[in-house]
Enzyme design. Structure first.
Site, mmCIF file in Angstrom:
data_model
loop_
_atom_site.group_PDB
_atom_site.id
_atom_site.type_symbol
_atom_site.label_atom_id
_atom_site.label_comp_id
_atom_site.label_asym_id
_atom_site.label_seq_id
_atom_site.Cartn_x
_atom_site.Cartn_y
_atom_site.Cartn_z
ATOM 1 N N CYS A 288 10.249 -38.749 -11.010
ATOM 2 C CA CYS A 288 8.948 -39.361 -11.246
ATOM 3 C C CYS A 288 8.094 -39.438 -9.987
ATOM 4 C CB CYS A 288 9.105 -40.751 -11.861
ATOM 5 S SG CYS A 288 9.937 -41.918 -10.778
ATOM 6 N N ARG B 285 9.102 -49.371 -14.703
ATOM 7 C CA ARG B 285 9.769 -49.697 -13.450
ATOM 8 C C ARG B 285 9.502 -51.150 -13.105
ATOM 9 N NH1 ARG B 285 8.150 -46.644 -8.014
ATOM 10 N NH2 ARG B 285 6.272 -47.899 -8.244
ATOM 11 N N GLY C 252 -8.126 -7.104 4.511
ATOM 12 C CA GLY C 252 -8.971 -7.075 5.703
ATOM 13 C C GLY C 252 -8.412 -7.800 6.913
ATOM 14 N N ARG D 275 4.178 -48.075 -13.438
ATOM 15 C CA ARG D 275 4.311 -48.923 -12.249
ATOM 16 C C ARG D 275 3.763 -50.291 -12.581
ATOM 17 N NH1 ARG D 275 2.014 -44.060 -10.401
ATOM 18 N NH2 ARG D 275 3.202 -43.000 -8.766
ATOM 19 N N LYS E 249 0.833 -1.197 0.000
ATOM 20 C CA LYS E 249 0.000 0.000 0.000
ATOM 21 C C LYS E 249 0.868 1.248 0.000
ATOM 22 C CE LYS E 249 -3.746 -0.412 2.493
ATOM 23 N NZ LYS E 249 -4.324 -0.615 3.840
ATOM 24 N N MET F 289 -5.613 -6.997 8.672
ATOM 25 C CA MET F 289 -5.012 -6.125 9.686
ATOM 26 C C MET F 289 -5.857 -4.861 9.842
ATOM 27 S SD MET F 289 -1.011 -6.761 8.973
ATOM 28 C CE MET F 289 -1.157 -6.191 7.296
ATOM 29 N N ARG G 257 -2.980 3.440 8.582
ATOM 30 C CA ARG G 257 -3.370 2.261 7.795
ATOM 31 C C ARG G 257 -2.268 1.213 7.737
ATOM 32 N NH1 ARG G 257 -4.680 4.923 2.107
ATOM 33 N NH2 ARG G 257 -5.890 3.013 1.816
ATOM 34 N N ARG H 158 -3.165 -1.134 -6.556
ATOM 35 C CA ARG H 158 -2.222 -2.254 -6.604
ATOM 36 C C ARG H 158 -2.560 -3.079 -7.836
ATOM 37 N NH1 ARG H 158 -5.335 -5.269 -1.770
ATOM 38 N NH2 ARG H 158 -7.226 -5.362 -2.963
ATOM 39 N N HIS I 285 -3.866 -42.225 1.688
ATOM 40 C CA HIS I 285 -3.924 -43.041 0.481
ATOM 41 C C HIS I 285 -4.953 -42.499 -0.499
ATOM 42 C CE1 HIS I 285 -5.336 -46.518 -1.941
ATOM 43 N NE2 HIS I 285 -4.041 -46.804 -1.983
ATOM 44 N N GLY J 299 13.047 -40.668 -7.225
ATOM 45 C CA GLY J 299 11.778 -41.034 -6.622
ATOM 46 C C GLY J 299 11.664 -40.173 -5.367
ATOM 47 N N THR J 300 11.041 -39.023 -5.519
ATOM 48 C CA THR J 300 11.132 -38.046 -4.433
ATOM 49 C C THR J 300 10.253 -38.399 -3.243
ATOM 50 O OG1 THR J 300 9.549 -36.712 -5.645
ATOM 51 C CG2 THR J 300 11.859 -36.118 -5.858
ATOM 52 N N ASN J 301 9.264 -39.271 -3.434
ATOM 53 C CA ASN J 301 8.466 -39.666 -2.267
ATOM 54 C C ASN J 301 9.334 -40.449 -1.293
ATOM 55 O OD1 ASN J 301 6.368 -38.584 -3.666
ATOM 56 N ND2 ASN J 301 5.402 -40.528 -4.168
ATOM 57 N N ASP J 302 9.978 -41.496 -1.820
ATOM 58 C CA ASP J 302 10.834 -42.305 -0.952
ATOM 59 C C ASP J 302 12.036 -41.512 -0.470
ATOM 60 O OD1 ASP J 302 10.024 -44.979 -0.245
ATOM 61 O OD2 ASP J 302 9.906 -45.377 -2.389
ATOM 62 N N GLU K 255 16.300 -43.015 -4.983
ATOM 63 C CA GLU K 255 15.273 -42.761 -3.973
ATOM 64 C C GLU K 255 15.717 -43.178 -2.575
ATOM 65 O OE1 GLU K 255 11.747 -45.013 -4.875
ATOM 66 O OE2 GLU K 255 12.894 -46.631 -5.775
ATOM 67 N N SER L 212 16.259 -41.583 -12.310
ATOM 68 C CA SER L 212 14.979 -40.918 -12.097
ATOM 69 C C SER L 212 14.771 -40.810 -10.586
ATOM 70 C CB SER L 212 13.844 -41.723 -12.744
ATOM 71 O OG SER L 212 12.610 -41.097 -12.487
ATOM 72 N N TYR M 272 14.062 -33.905 -17.374
ATOM 73 C CA TYR M 272 12.608 -33.990 -17.496
ATOM 74 C C TYR M 272 11.946 -34.167 -16.137
ATOM 75 C CZ TYR M 272 12.901 -39.079 -16.878
ATOM 76 O OH TYR M 272 13.119 -40.327 -16.367
#
Ligand code: ADP
Ligand code: MG
Ligand code: MG
Length: 871
Positions: free
Chosen positions: A823, A614, A100, A559, A22, A102, A91, A321, A437, A757-760, A736, A755, A843
């Protein structure tokens, strides 16, 4: 010494960190020569210092005094002058707009003594002056002294404002034990402190958490000379947008209220009139407003929203703004601005987000009919789904097969529910969070899901649910909104997403209207600019086909375990129960043609594009019935004196194979090394399928590798088979397990590709069991700021991200042509995609519905600077 106060003349929007949005924009307007009342801004630095120590930082008072004097000179009035008082507004305004959340106090400076002076300024309008005073006492009371808003209940409409002030002063005294302060300077410093404090108001804290706004930024405070829209019929106040923020359509758009102060418009107390009406009433004021709005758009090169006030025919700008807008408007406006030659395509691309595109891809409910809402849960996977409720997977599949749309309702889901989830329009559970899940699988499938709707009492055996005093039986229709989490009774009408119909090819850009043309144009540009390729996670030809239409450039994760469900489960059971090599080989031999057929279909669908398959990953006992079911079946049979036979064998196997930590147990590459012939069967199926499909490009991916020796062993056997069949395929590995990331240089010797495996990797990197931690303590962790978002939603750059960077650097050093992708679920998450771009991956692979989102975000990552805001 730190400078804590900036005159509007000294500020600019570039100083947003310091002056807030602001303040920065008020300065910007003042410096453009627009009519802004004189004022100054106290910095966020001062706020942070105040919040740390509980008092104003040294020097702030003096600085404010100096700037107030300048303000007084420019306004030609002095604060506290009883005969001709200056009033100011105090203000809040942070770096990121928090509408709204603050506080603001108007009319600061008014006292018992100066009411008459104000009335004289207004040409003897006493009513006006007392009304301003009434507003001050109320706002000051609520904001500075925490008096509950209800305390100031409005009296009868015709009440004498002077009488009202008397009453409000009494209320003030009752609640605070002191008189309403009669020193205007004291009013000012108390109001400034209250605005500082409002940064930590409960609703502000909640809002920031929701919007992922850091909690330590603080707010600036703007002190602005008051102008009055409540001085009669030639005065008023309004808000306006330079384009329609809902559709993006060109043409101004706004609301106006005569004889009112700004807060009245926002509060919606009185009915506003459309801005066009102002043109009839005050042509000169309207024309000036239009020319200012055009000037603002030209300056900001974007849609602006504004607040303005007209005081006796004189127009004042009080705020502007770059305005918030709907997802559809964001695309339409960005494309329009390109057409108008205001911005280029790179800029247009940077102004829309993947989250906005995702929102446009989901169907939405039309709530105009006022449907009955019976419960609310967690909005786990967006969309609008309507169907007859079914309480188990089999029933859901049967109903769906008979042509009835179904909502699968469970307490929580497990892998056995998969066929029901696939068959259903949407999934509703009474337990579990955003990474349960049900939620994860639904998001992967692009299916609507509301989870954790705890008000719902699910009675599976009775095939009923109860919620909000209503009983819903199997076959009754409900509607679930995965964007809001709402559950409605009956069928709420649904509007399909035109953007998806365009991706599916049933709407052409030319026929699709401005939104489709904008999406097409911007996404085409994203494709041109992005360095990351986008692949999809797909296990079936249908998913693959859809993903291809959505622009996928290959399959990054197929999978294979999903191919072992349904009637094939019996074969897996035989494999598990095999006592001899012959029995095992016989089971594998029966699986071979089935797998070959699966892969053949996939390769056909994706001919010419790479398909990464896989090898089987989950622990085999996941394919056996649950222990409890088996135990009951065996006990019942024995009770009847019957032979439990096969069930007994299965039960023994379940006991034998039980693992305390299945995620860390016999799975992935470990299975391949322990069960002779299992991976070989899969590799053979892949190779034979590839040989049968011209243009097939198979890639074989080994899961859960932690040591190069594991990969080498599998690779040797696989390569031998490939050579024997004369098929070429790349062989690579998932990264992974943290150890794999840390020894990536060695592993790269045996891998054609990585590749992530970002979950594991997240699970093992943090030592979090994904299925358990969310409900147990993630809420507390978010509260404590240990992370801003769950690391399962957005990649943890510092920890898991570092493992990824190490693996990329050392893998490429060992093998420069190493192809690298990701992946895990993160492959479709906007913030994570930016990280993968920066980390130099080739990728990302994500679920089909996320493919367009990933294309867009990969393009945005390429055109905007590293670390820039994705909000
Ligand atoms: P918010 O951030 O919640 O919009 P603002 O600080 O913008 O709060 O102020 C609330 C209302 O008061 C707005 O409608 C604004 O236009 C009005 N207002 C603020 N300062 C002044 C002023 N100096 N003169 C007249 N109206 C003002
Ligand atoms: Mg405002
Ligand atoms: Mg894994």
């Amino acid at each position: 010494m730190t400078k804590y106060v900036y005159d509007f003349a000294e500020g600019s929007r570039e100083l947003k960190d310091l002056l807030g949005g602001k303040g920065g924009n008020l300065a910007e307007m003042a410096n453009l020569g627009l009519p802004v009342p004189p004022g100054f801004t106290v910095t966020t630095d001062a706020c942070r210092a105040f919040l740390r120590s509980g008092t104003e930082p040294y020097g702030l008072r003096d600085e404010i005094a100096v700037h107030l004097e300048r303000l007084e000179r420019r306004a030609g009035r002095r604060l506290g002058d009883a005969a001709d008082p200056l009033l100011v507004s105090v203000r809040s305004g942070a770096k990121f707009s928090m509408p709204g959340m603050m506080e603001t106090v108007l009319n600061v400076g008014l006292t018992d003594d100066s009411v008459a002076g104000l009335s004289a300024q207004a040409g003897g309008d006493e009513r006006f002056a007392w009304d301003c005073y009434r507003r001050l006492i109320e706002m000051f009371g609520r904001t500075v002294c925490d008096i509950p808003g209800e305390a100031f209940e409005p009296g009868p409409l015709d009440a004498d404002p002077r009488e009202c002030v008397r009453r409000y002063q009494e209320i003030f005294r009752e609640h605070t034990g002191r008189d309403f302060p009669q020193d205007p300077h004291e009013q000012l410093s108390e109001a400034i402190r209250a605005v500082f404090r409002s940064w930590n108001a409960e609703r502000a804290v909640l809002y920031r958490r929701q919007e992922h706004i850091p909690g330590d930024l603080g707010t600036a405070v703007n002190v602005v000379a008051m102008v009055f829209g409540n001085l009669g019929a030639d005065s008023g106040t309004g808000v306006a947008f330079t384009r329609d923020p809902a559709t993006g359509e060109r043409g101004v758009y706004g609301d106006y209220l005569t004889n009112a102060q700004g807060e009245d418009v926002v509060a919606g107390i009185r009915n506003t009139m459309p801005l066009q009406e102002l043109e009839r009433r005050d042509k000169a004021g309207y024309d000036e407003l239009m020319s200012i709005m055009a000037k603002l758009e030209e300056h900001y090169k974007d849609l602006c929203d504004i607040e303005f006030t007209i005081e006796r025919g004189k127009l004042w700008m009080l705020q502007t703004r770059v305005g918030k807008r709907t997802a559809a408007a964001a695309f339409v406006i960005a494309a329009q601005l390109v057409d108008e030659g205001v911005i280029d395509l790179d800029e247009a691309l940077s102004r829309v987000t993947g989250a906005q595109l995702a929102q446009l891809m989901f169907p939405a409910f039309d709530l105009s009919g006022g449907p009955r809402r019976i419960a609310a849960g967690i909005a786990a996977s967006p969309g609008a789904a309507v169907g007859a409720v079914a309480f188990d997977a089999r029933r859901a599949a049967a109903l769906a097969a008979a042509g009835t749309p179904v909502i699968l309702v469970r307490r929580e889901t497990n892998p056995d529910d998969l066929p029901g989830m696939i068959a259903a329009q949407g999934i509703l559970t009474s337990r579990g969070g955003k990474t349960s899940h049900a939620a994860v699988v639904a998001r992967g499938m692009g299916k609507t899901c509301v989870c954790g709707a705890e008000e719902i009492d699910v009675d599976i055996t009775g095939a009923q649910l109860r919620a909000g005093g209503i009983t819903v039986s199997e076959g009754d229709v409900v509607s679930i909104d995965g964007t809001s989490g709402a559950v409605y009774l009956g069928a709420v009408p649904v509007q399909p997403s035109p953007v998806v119909r365009y991706f599916e090819g049933s709407v052409t850009p030319d026929a699709g209207g401005p939104l489709i043309r904008a999406v097409d144009r911007i996404l085409t540009h994203a494709d041109k600019r992005r360095r990351l390729a986008v692949r999809t996670n797909a296990d079936t030809a249908a998913d693959a086909a859809r993903a291809r239409r959505f622009g996928a450039q290959g399959i990054g994760l197929c999978r294979t375990e999903h191919m072992f469900l349904g009637e094939r489960r019996a074969l897996v059971e035989r494999l598990i129960l095999a006592r001899t090599g012959e029995q095992r080989d016989a089971a594998l031999a029966e699986l071979l043609p089935l797998q070959r057929a699966d892969f053949t279909e996939l390769f056909r669908e994706m001919a010419g594009l790479p398909v990464t398959v896989r090898l089987i990953d989950p622990p085999l006992h996941e394919f056996l019935p649950p222990l409890e079911d088996l135990a009951v079946r065996v006990a019942r049979a024995e009770e009847r004196g019957a032979d439990p036979g096969h069930d007994r064998e299965l039960l023994d196997a379940v006991h034998r194979m039980h693992e305390e930590n299945p995620m860390l147990g016999l799975r992935g590459v470990r299975l391949g090394l322990v069960i002779p012939g299992l991976f070989a069967m899969q590799v053979r199926a892949i190779a034979e399928a590839a040989a049968a499909v011209p243009g097939a490009r198979a890639e074989i991916m080994v899961p859960l590798v932690g040591a190069v020796q594991e990969l080498e062993a599998v690779r040797q056997e696989a390569q031998r088979l490939l050579d024997e069949l004369g098929v070429e395929a790349r062989i690579g590995t998932m990264i992974e397990v943290p150890r794999a990331a840390l020894t990536a240089g060695e592993i790269a010797r045996a891998a054609d590709f990585f590749s992530f495996g970002t979950n594991d990797l997240t699970q093992m990197g943090w030592g979090f069991s994904r299925d358990d931690v969310e409900g147990a303590f993630f809420g507390r962790y978010l509260e404590l700021g240990i992370f801003g978002v769950s690391p399962f939603e957005s990649i943890d750059r510092d920890g898991v991200g570092r493992l990824i960077r190490i693996a990329v650097a050392e893998g490429r050093a060992a093998r420069p042509d190493l192809h690298i992708g990701v992946c895990g679920e993160h492959g479709g998450d906007p913030a994570s995609i930016r990280f993968f771009h920066e980390a130099g991956l080739d990728y990302v692979s994500c679920s089909p519905f996320r493919v367009p989102v990933a294309r867009l975000e990969a393009g945005r990552s390429a055109v905007t600077a590293a670390g820039s805001d994705t909000r």
